[in-house]
Motif scaffolding. Structure first.
Motif, PDB file in Angstrom:
ATOM      1  N   HIS A 179       0.948  -1.024  -0.181  1.00  0.00           N
ATOM      2  CA  HIS A 179      -0.292  -0.074  -0.155  1.00  0.00           C
ATOM      3  C   HIS A 179       0.474   1.212  -0.016  1.00  0.00           C
ATOM      4  O   HIS A 179       0.409   2.342   0.243  1.00  0.00           O
ATOM      5  CB  HIS A 179      -1.209   0.103   0.976  1.00  0.00           C
ATOM      6  CG  HIS A 179      -2.296   0.953   0.872  1.00  0.00           C
ATOM      7  ND1 HIS A 179      -3.814   0.351   1.642  1.00  0.00           N
ATOM      8  CD2 HIS A 179      -2.372   1.659  -0.101  1.00  0.00           C
ATOM      9  CE1 HIS A 179      -4.575   1.319   1.127  1.00  0.00           C
ATOM     10  NE2 HIS A 179      -3.769   1.628  -0.337  1.00  0.00           N
ATOM     11  N   ASP A 194      -3.217   3.752   7.886  1.00  0.00           N
ATOM     12  CA  ASP A 194      -2.112   3.914   7.180  1.00  0.00           C
ATOM     13  C   ASP A 194      -1.122   5.674   6.762  1.00  0.00           C
ATOM     14  O   ASP A 194      -0.956   6.273   5.951  1.00  0.00           O
ATOM     15  CB  ASP A 194      -2.226   3.362   5.725  1.00  0.00           C
ATOM     16  CG  ASP A 194      -2.338   2.004   5.187  1.00  0.00           C
ATOM     17  OD1 ASP A 194      -2.151   1.052   6.339  1.00  0.00           O
ATOM     18  OD2 ASP A 194      -2.980   1.735   4.635  1.00  0.00           O
ATOM     19  N   ASN A 239       0.458   6.876   9.339  1.00  0.00           N
ATOM     20  CA  ASN A 239       1.658   7.008  10.085  1.00  0.00           C
ATOM     21  C   ASN A 239       2.775   7.475   9.778  1.00  0.00           C
ATOM     22  O   ASN A 239       2.655   8.272   8.741  1.00  0.00           O
ATOM     23  CB  ASN A 239       1.898   5.756  10.888  1.00  0.00           C
ATOM     24  CG  ASN A 239       1.912   4.342  12.348  1.00  0.00           C
ATOM     25  OD1 ASN A 239       1.573   4.979  12.963  1.00  0.00           O
ATOM     26  ND2 ASN A 239       1.354   3.604  11.539  1.00  0.00           N
ATOM     27  N   SER A 261       6.238   0.087  12.987  1.00  0.00           N
ATOM     28  CA  SER A 261       7.004  -1.034  12.270  1.00  0.00           C
ATOM     29  C   SER A 261       7.973  -0.572  11.591  1.00  0.00           C
ATOM     30  O   SER A 261       9.084  -0.846  11.306  1.00  0.00           O
ATOM     31  CB  SER A 261       5.960  -1.465  11.416  1.00  0.00           C
ATOM     32  OG  SER A 261       5.061  -0.725  10.332  1.00  0.00           O
ATOM     33  N   HIS A 284       4.265   0.987   3.953  1.00  0.00           N
ATOM     34  CA  HIS A 284       3.122   0.770   3.506  1.00  0.00           C
ATOM     35  C   HIS A 284       2.083   0.781   4.801  1.00  0.00           C
ATOM     36  O   HIS A 284       0.886   1.833   4.532  1.00  0.00           O
ATOM     37  CB  HIS A 284       3.051  -0.143   3.525  1.00  0.00           C
ATOM     38  CG  HIS A 284       2.658  -1.745   3.949  1.00  0.00           C
ATOM     39  ND1 HIS A 284       1.792  -2.752   4.170  1.00  0.00           N
ATOM     40  CD2 HIS A 284       2.508  -1.611   5.138  1.00  0.00           C
ATOM     41  CE1 HIS A 284       2.101  -3.346   5.326  1.00  0.00           C
ATOM     42  NE2 HIS A 284       3.073  -2.610   6.159  1.00  0.00           N
ATOM     43  N   ASP A 330      -2.971   2.661  15.335  1.00  0.00           N
ATOM     44  CA  ASP A 330      -2.003   2.942  16.283  1.00  0.00           C
ATOM     45  C   ASP A 330      -2.248   3.882  17.147  1.00  0.00           C
ATOM     46  O   ASP A 330      -2.370   5.173  16.618  1.00  0.00           O
ATOM     47  CB  ASP A 330      -1.030   2.937  15.425  1.00  0.00           C
ATOM     48  CG  ASP A 330      -0.474   1.561  14.708  1.00  0.00           C
ATOM     49  OD1 ASP A 330      -0.341   0.695  15.292  1.00  0.00           O
ATOM     50  OD2 ASP A 330       0.060   2.094  13.345  1.00  0.00           O
ATOM     51  N   ASP A 374      -7.536  -1.546  -0.147  1.00  0.00           N
ATOM     52  CA  ASP A 374      -6.585  -2.298   1.133  1.00  0.00           C
ATOM     53  C   ASP A 374      -7.572  -3.324   0.414  1.00  0.00           C
ATOM     54  O   ASP A 374      -8.299  -3.446   1.936  1.00  0.00           O
ATOM     55  CB  ASP A 374      -6.446  -2.414   1.414  1.00  0.00           C
ATOM     56  CG  ASP A 374      -5.167  -2.973   2.208  1.00  0.00           C
ATOM     57  OD1 ASP A 374      -5.045  -4.423   2.485  1.00  0.00           O
ATOM     58  OD2 ASP A 374      -3.816  -2.578   2.975  1.00  0.00           O
ATOM     59  N   ASP A 388      -6.818  -5.351   2.848  1.00  0.00           N
ATOM     60  CA  ASP A 388      -6.716  -6.660   4.200  1.00  0.00           C
ATOM     61  C   ASP A 388      -8.259  -5.845   4.638  1.00  0.00           C
ATOM     62  O   ASP A 388      -8.820  -6.241   5.933  1.00  0.00           O
ATOM     63  CB  ASP A 388      -6.256  -6.589   4.795  1.00  0.00           C
ATOM     64  CG  ASP A 388      -5.594  -5.024   5.125  1.00  0.00           C
ATOM     65  OD1 ASP A 388      -6.662  -3.977   5.359  1.00  0.00           O
ATOM     66  OD2 ASP A 388      -4.292  -4.268   5.597  1.00  0.00           O
ATOM     67  N   THR A 420      -1.482  -8.738   5.600  1.00  0.00           N
ATOM     68  CA  THR A 420      -1.958  -7.685   7.795  1.00  0.00           C
ATOM     69  C   THR A 420      -3.244  -8.007   8.068  1.00  0.00           C
ATOM     70  O   THR A 420      -3.882  -7.133   7.784  1.00  0.00           O
ATOM     71  CB  THR A 420      -1.066  -6.526   7.956  1.00  0.00           C
ATOM     72  OG1 THR A 420      -1.527  -6.069   6.966  1.00  0.00           O
ATOM     73  CG2 THR A 420       0.156  -6.531   8.771  1.00  0.00           C
ATOM     74  N   GLU A 461      -2.017  -5.200  -1.624  1.00  0.00           N
ATOM     75  CA  GLU A 461      -1.846  -5.947  -0.470  1.00  0.00           C
ATOM     76  C   GLU A 461      -2.413  -7.460  -0.732  1.00  0.00           C
ATOM     77  O   GLU A 461      -2.150  -8.156  -0.108  1.00  0.00           O
ATOM     78  CB  GLU A 461      -2.402  -5.692   0.672  1.00  0.00           C
ATOM     79  CG  GLU A 461      -1.861  -4.095   0.860  1.00  0.00           C
ATOM     80  CD  GLU A 461       0.350  -4.438   2.142  1.00  0.00           C
ATOM     81  OE1 GLU A 461       0.149  -5.089   1.679  1.00  0.00           O
ATOM     82  OE2 GLU A 461       0.867  -3.098   1.619  1.00  0.00           O
TER      83      GLU A 461
END
Ligand SMILES: NC(=[NH2+])NCCC[C@H](N)C(=O)O
Ligand SMILES: [Mn+2]
Ligand SMILES: [Mn+2]
Length: 349
Positions: free
Chosen positions: A119, A146, A148, A155, A159, A201, A250, A252, A264, A295
């Protein structure tokens, strides 16, 4: 002066046809790239989605399909991590190439489908789109936000940071990463809506709250229903004016039982019908201009079936975004006539 007038009129017409009259033809662009995260295999996403019959399915819809094949990304031998972010130069360079490719597909008048890859590729895809259509809006369908920054990311993976590169409001929070000097933030927080969030997060939560970004978590979908979620989404983005839509999907976002082959996965995702409803409603606006499908990781499927169901779900999502209907027939839709909100009517006229 006269010449300048003619030129600007010409550019304006060109601009409005490029960015508004969508879905005369479709461009498919593969981006076999995986360095926005650390698991291998997501670079085989474009092949898996093509092998699941994408081009044939799109050919059954009503417009010409141009498959531009896959971009080829060079390997950089020296690409040391920067502030815990792995492969910054490779990700920056791949996205620059992708941005140019998406920009020229959009400029040629195609509704463009970008197949990832991870991504992080949305950085280049949305940026290239925005260069052609500066007033675009973005619908981000994902379990994750997505958003951050290199400083908040748990991490380091790019992505999980794509949106942070786009937003004007985050400019001061973004350090200069090697490989990214070509990206200047171009999107306002009010022009973005998230759908499907369920794994955000702490640093992302603070950003989403601070910027007041419109989000529909899985809990919101349970509470409101997907029909209402799409009504509010489209109203939020389109009630003031018609504008091109970028859909960044995405895989996911979907429940892992439907899309197991991804890096993920998070339990409790969208049902098949919720996923299809989202894409049908976006198609019905007539404003879809570019979509990403990212993804899909064929190496992470537990079996061949797991890979095949994931890739064929990706095909269904793309085809539905481009007008594949559940109501069939050239004689108009089956079922009970739909009453639409004003915004939706405006788009459909
Ligand atoms: N595109 C994705 N699948 N992103 C997952 C991101 C996971 C996590 N939030 C991170 O920043 O690393
Ligand atoms: Mn995700
Ligand atoms: Mn994502």
């Amino acid at each position: 002066m006269a010449l300048r007038g003619t030129l600007s009129r010409l550019l304006r017409t060109q601009f409005s046809t490029t960015c508004q009259n969508r879905t005369h033809s479709v461009a498919v662009l593969g981006a076999p790239f995986s360095k926005g995260q650390k698991r291998r295999g997501v670079e085989h996403g474009p092949k898996a989605i093509r092998d699941a019959g994408l081009i044939e399915r799109l050919s059954n819809l009503d417009y010409p399909v141009h498959d531009f094949g896959d971009l080829s990304f060079q390997n950089l031998d020296k690409d040391e991590p920067y502030m815990q972010v792995p492969f910054p130069r490779s990700v920056g360079r791949a996205n620059k190439l992708l941005s140019e490719a998406v920009g020229s597909a959009v400029a040629s008048g195609h509704t463009t489908v970008m197949l990832g890859g991870d991504h992080s590729l949305a950085i280049g895809s949305v940026e290239g789109h925005a260069r052609q259509c500066p007033d675009l809006c973005l619908i981000w369908v994902d379990a994750h936000a997505d958003i951050n920054t290199p400083l908040t990311s748990p991490s380091g993976n790019l992505h999980g940071q794509s949106v942070a590169f786009m937003l004007k409001e985050l400019q001061n929070k973004m350090p200069e990463l090697p490989g990214f000097s070509w990206v200047k933030p171009f999107l306002s927080a009010k022009d973005l809506v998230y759908i499907g969030l369920r794994d955000v997060d702490p640093g992302e939560y603070d950003i989403l709250k601070e910027l007041g970004i419109q989000c529909f978590t899985m809990r919101d979908i349970d509470r409101l229903g997907i029909q209402r979620v799409m009504e509010v989404t489209l109203d939020h983005l389109l009630s003031r004016k018609q504008r091109p839509i970028h859909l960044s999907f995405d895989i996911d976002a979907m429940d892992p039982s439907l899309a197991p082959a991804t890096g993920t996965p998070v339990n409790g995702g969208l049902t098949y019908r919720e996923g299809i409803w989202i894409t049908e409603e976006i198609h019905n606006t007539g404003l879809l201009s570019v979509m990403d499908l990212v993804e899909v990781n064929p190496v992470l499927g537990a079996s061949r079936e797991a890979v095949e169901v994931t890739a064929s779900l990706a095909v269904d999502i793309i085809a539905s975004s481009l007008g594949q209907s559940r109501q069939g027939g050239l004689l108009g839709p089956l079922g009970i006539p739909e009453t639409r909100t004003n915004t939706q009517n405006m788009q459909l006229e």
